[in-house]
Design a protein around this motif. Structure first.
Motif, mmCIF file in Angstrom:
data_model
loop_
_atom_site.group_PDB
_atom_site.id
_atom_site.type_symbol
_atom_site.label_atom_id
_atom_site.label_comp_id
_atom_site.label_asym_id
_atom_site.label_seq_id
_atom_site.Cartn_x
_atom_site.Cartn_y
_atom_site.Cartn_z
ATOM 1 N N GLU A 138 -44.182 -91.392 -39.694
ATOM 2 C CA GLU A 138 -42.922 -92.068 -39.994
ATOM 3 C C GLU A 138 -42.059 -91.150 -40.866
ATOM 4 O O GLU A 138 -42.465 -90.766 -41.953
ATOM 5 N N MET A 139 -40.879 -90.803 -40.351
ATOM 6 C CA MET A 139 -39.978 -89.943 -41.102
ATOM 7 C C MET A 139 -38.853 -90.767 -41.712
ATOM 8 O O MET A 139 -38.309 -91.668 -41.069
ATOM 9 N N LEU A 140 -38.526 -90.432 -42.956
ATOM 10 C CA LEU A 140 -37.458 -91.111 -43.682
ATOM 11 C C LEU A 140 -36.494 -90.041 -44.167
ATOM 12 O O LEU A 140 -36.881 -89.159 -44.944
ATOM 13 N N GLY A 141 -35.240 -90.096 -43.680
ATOM 14 C CA GLY A 141 -34.338 -88.995 -43.978
ATOM 15 C C GLY A 141 -32.963 -89.407 -44.452
ATOM 16 O O GLY A 141 -32.607 -90.589 -44.486
ATOM 17 N N ASP A 142 -32.152 -88.393 -44.793
ATOM 18 C CA ASP A 142 -30.774 -88.613 -45.208
ATOM 19 C C ASP A 142 -29.874 -88.728 -43.982
ATOM 20 O O ASP A 142 -30.337 -88.656 -42.834
ATOM 21 N N ALA A 161 -34.068 -94.530 -42.631
ATOM 22 C CA ALA A 161 -33.237 -94.181 -43.780
ATOM 23 C C ALA A 161 -34.102 -94.041 -45.029
ATOM 24 O O ALA A 161 -34.873 -94.935 -45.366
ATOM 25 N N ALA A 162 -33.950 -92.912 -45.702
ATOM 26 C CA ALA A 162 -34.714 -92.676 -46.926
ATOM 27 C C ALA A 162 -33.997 -93.269 -48.130
ATOM 28 O O ALA A 162 -32.769 -93.240 -48.212
ATOM 29 N N GLU A 163 -34.788 -93.807 -49.054
ATOM 30 C CA GLU A 163 -34.258 -94.193 -50.349
ATOM 31 C C GLU A 163 -34.561 -93.079 -51.338
ATOM 32 O O GLU A 163 -35.405 -92.211 -51.095
ATOM 33 N N ALA A 169 -27.677 -86.690 -42.718
ATOM 34 C CA ALA A 169 -27.614 -85.490 -41.877
ATOM 35 C C ALA A 169 -28.821 -85.389 -40.958
ATOM 36 O O ALA A 169 -28.693 -84.989 -39.792
ATOM 37 N N SER A 170 -29.992 -85.730 -41.442
ATOM 38 C CA SER A 170 -31.191 -85.662 -40.600
ATOM 39 C C SER A 170 -31.181 -86.766 -39.553
ATOM 40 O O SER A 170 -31.578 -86.548 -38.400
ATOM 41 N N ARG A 171 -30.706 -87.926 -39.904
ATOM 42 C CA ARG A 171 -30.658 -89.043 -38.952
ATOM 43 C C ARG A 171 -29.605 -88.822 -37.883
ATOM 44 O O ARG A 171 -29.713 -89.340 -36.773
ATOM 45 N N ALA A 172 -28.592 -88.026 -38.187
ATOM 46 C CA ALA A 172 -27.552 -87.734 -37.202
ATOM 47 C C ALA A 172 -28.093 -86.906 -36.044
ATOM 48 O O ALA A 172 -27.639 -87.049 -34.902
ATOM 49 N N VAL A 173 -29.095 -86.043 -36.311
ATOM 50 C CA VAL A 173 -29.653 -85.212 -35.237
ATOM 51 C C VAL A 173 -30.955 -85.781 -34.688
ATOM 52 O O VAL A 173 -31.425 -85.343 -33.645
ATOM 53 N N ALA A 174 -31.556 -86.736 -35.388
ATOM 54 C CA ALA A 174 -32.786 -87.396 -34.921
ATOM 55 C C ALA A 174 -32.670 -88.879 -35.258
ATOM 56 O O ALA A 174 -33.172 -89.324 -36.303
ATOM 57 N N PRO A 175 -32.007 -89.658 -34.412
ATOM 58 C CA PRO A 175 -31.709 -91.070 -34.723
ATOM 59 C C PRO A 175 -32.936 -91.941 -34.952
ATOM 60 O O PRO A 175 -32.829 -93.002 -35.578
ATOM 61 N N SER A 176 -34.106 -91.520 -34.499
ATOM 62 C CA SER A 176 -35.294 -92.351 -34.687
ATOM 63 C C SER A 176 -35.804 -92.306 -36.123
ATOM 64 O O SER A 176 -36.650 -93.118 -36.513
ATOM 65 N N ILE A 177 -35.310 -91.365 -36.923
ATOM 66 C CA ILE A 177 -35.735 -91.255 -38.310
ATOM 67 C C ILE A 177 -35.177 -92.417 -39.118
ATOM 68 O O ILE A 177 -34.003 -92.770 -38.994
#
Length: 436
Positions: free
Chosen positions: A306-310, A322-324, A312-320
């Motif tokens: 499970e990846m949790l990102g900012d 949202a990170a807190e 910018a990361s979610r923009a290129v990998a939408p399945s990630i």
């Protein structure tokens, strides 16, 4: 040897289920026992220590069935208590892991003995001859959580370095720890060493742990191996010298000059090879020039993570997800990974230093100048260039089975092996000199 014989009070002192005052007195009695054999152990010849270590290794393997039976009891109780799969993995023994424990003891037996090594010599202008010699610390106390292999690793390293191993494990692994300790104590005694070269406390209550941390006069050094709660307890309660074996929020930074195939292999290995250990990769930092090409590849390569990102990361990998903010400072010890995209090496170093725990940090890049800056400016015990964080390990680094990985700076930093369980004694020889 029957399983019940492994766990008899002949081998391990039982101090549970008694009132607080009596419990304190019983803990002090264990401390006295450990302290009493320390002088003998410090003078034990290398060949005797090696013989005992090899006998202990043979004992673990020859009694693997009893060890697995004891461990199964721990696993069953832990599963019934709802313990996570990650912690169950830490707790679980197998024939391969028992072989690994035995191999670790044999490897320690094969290592040079640090005791008695002269590390420096000097002759003063007045003729005084000064030698700095390595000597054991004395009684090394270790409090640890849910990993029965620590019992044999710690005992072996302490024995070879001439120290008494005074151990207090967790309730989760108590059956396994008792079984391992019983086998090792029998092996020591069979080789002419005091069984109390290893003393294991079976009282796993919090109150007993606090008493253990306060055994001033008996304990020379305390090493905790566990999570944030244990470290906080050490900081709040310990009255003996301690070395912190802290959290491992280990980062991998993939620079703009990285080979993306290499980066993928390093990240997948660091995160998935064994996620429940302190040198597993927990946080990923990507240069914006490589994020679009690398992140989708990583998502595909690690479907269980499970990846949790900012943003910018979610923009290129939408399945990630949202990170807190808290996710970037968390040691997950699970199939979970935080992700942040940065625009520069400076930003990457700032992020790692802000959220890192001083354990192990990785840069993947072909740019030697960038690697040099990262290695110099990141504040951590270990910094790796183009290699997995999983290599931060005493055995992998040639120290033998480690006793922990220190995240502090005094008196040792990084994996703690044999040499780090010794102190320096200054021996000064003269010819009747007096000071004017």
């Amino acid at each position: 040897m029957a399983a019940s014989a492994v766990m008899t009070t002949e081998h391990v002192e039982h101090v549970g289920d008694i009132d607080a005052t009596t419990k304190r007195q019983a803990m002090e009695a264990l401390g006295r026992r450990a302290k009493a054999v320390a002088p003998l152990l410090s003078a034990t010849p290398t060949d005797v220590k090696n013989q005992a270590l090899r006998a202990a290794a043979e004992g673990l393997q020859s009694h693997a069935e009893e060890l697995l039976e004891a461990n199964e009891g721990d696993l069953t109780a832990a599963a019934e208590a709802g313990i996570s799969p990650t912690l169950l993995d830490r707790l679980r023994l197998s024939e391969a892991r028992i072989d690994g424990m035995a191999g670790g003891l044999r490897q320690v037996a094969d290592l040079p003995d640090p005791v008695g090594v002269v590390v420096a010599r000097d002759v003063r202008p007045n003729g005084l001859r000064i030698e700095q010699v390595r000597v054991p610390l004395g009684v090394v106390a270790i409090v640890y959580e849910s990993r029965p292999n620590v019992t044999s690793d710690a005992a072996g390293l302490c024995l070879k370095s001439g120290n008494v191993a005074f151990l207090r494990g967790s309730s989760m692994a108590i059956r396994s720890n008792l079984a391992v300790a019983g086998i090792l104590r029998q092996a020591y005694a069979a080789c002419g060493l005091p069984a109390d070269a290893l003393v294991l406390v079976d009282d796993t209550s919090r109150e007993a742990a606090v008493e253990f941390m306060r055994l001033s006069g008996y304990v020379d050094c305390l090493i905790p191996r566990g999570g944030p709660a244990l470290i906080r307890s050490i900081m709040e309660n310990a009255t003996v010298p301690f070395i912190l074996d802290g959290d491992g929020n280990c980062h991998v930074y993939v620079d703009r000059g990285a080979d993306l195939g290499m980066a993928t292999d390093i990240i997948v290995n660091g995160k998935t090879q064994r996620p429940s250990v302190c040198n597993a990769t927990e946080s990923l930092v990507l240069h914006s020039d490589v994020a679009a090409a690398l992140l989708p590849r990583l998502v595909q390569a690690m479907p269980t993570v499970e990846m949790l990102g900012d943003e910018a990361s979610r923009a290129v990998a939408p399945s990630i997800g949202a990170a807190e903010e808290a996710d970037y400072g968390t040691e997950f010890l699970d199939y979970k990974l935080s992700v942040r995209v940065v625009d520069s090496l400076d930003e990457a170093i700032d992020h790692v230093n802000r959220y890192g725990t001083g354990h192990s940090e990785v840069i993947v890049t072909a740019d030697e100048a960038a690697a040099g800056r990262f290695c110099a400016e990141v504040d951590a015990a270990c910094v790796l260039h183009n290699a997995s964080s999983r290599f931060v390990d005493g055995e992998e680094m040639g120290y033998g089975a480690e006793i922990g990985i220190s995240t502090q700076k005094l008196h040792v930093r990084g994996p703690m092996g044999l040499v780090h369980l010794t102190a320096i004694k200054n021996i000064i020889s003269g010819d009747g000199q007096i000071r004017s």
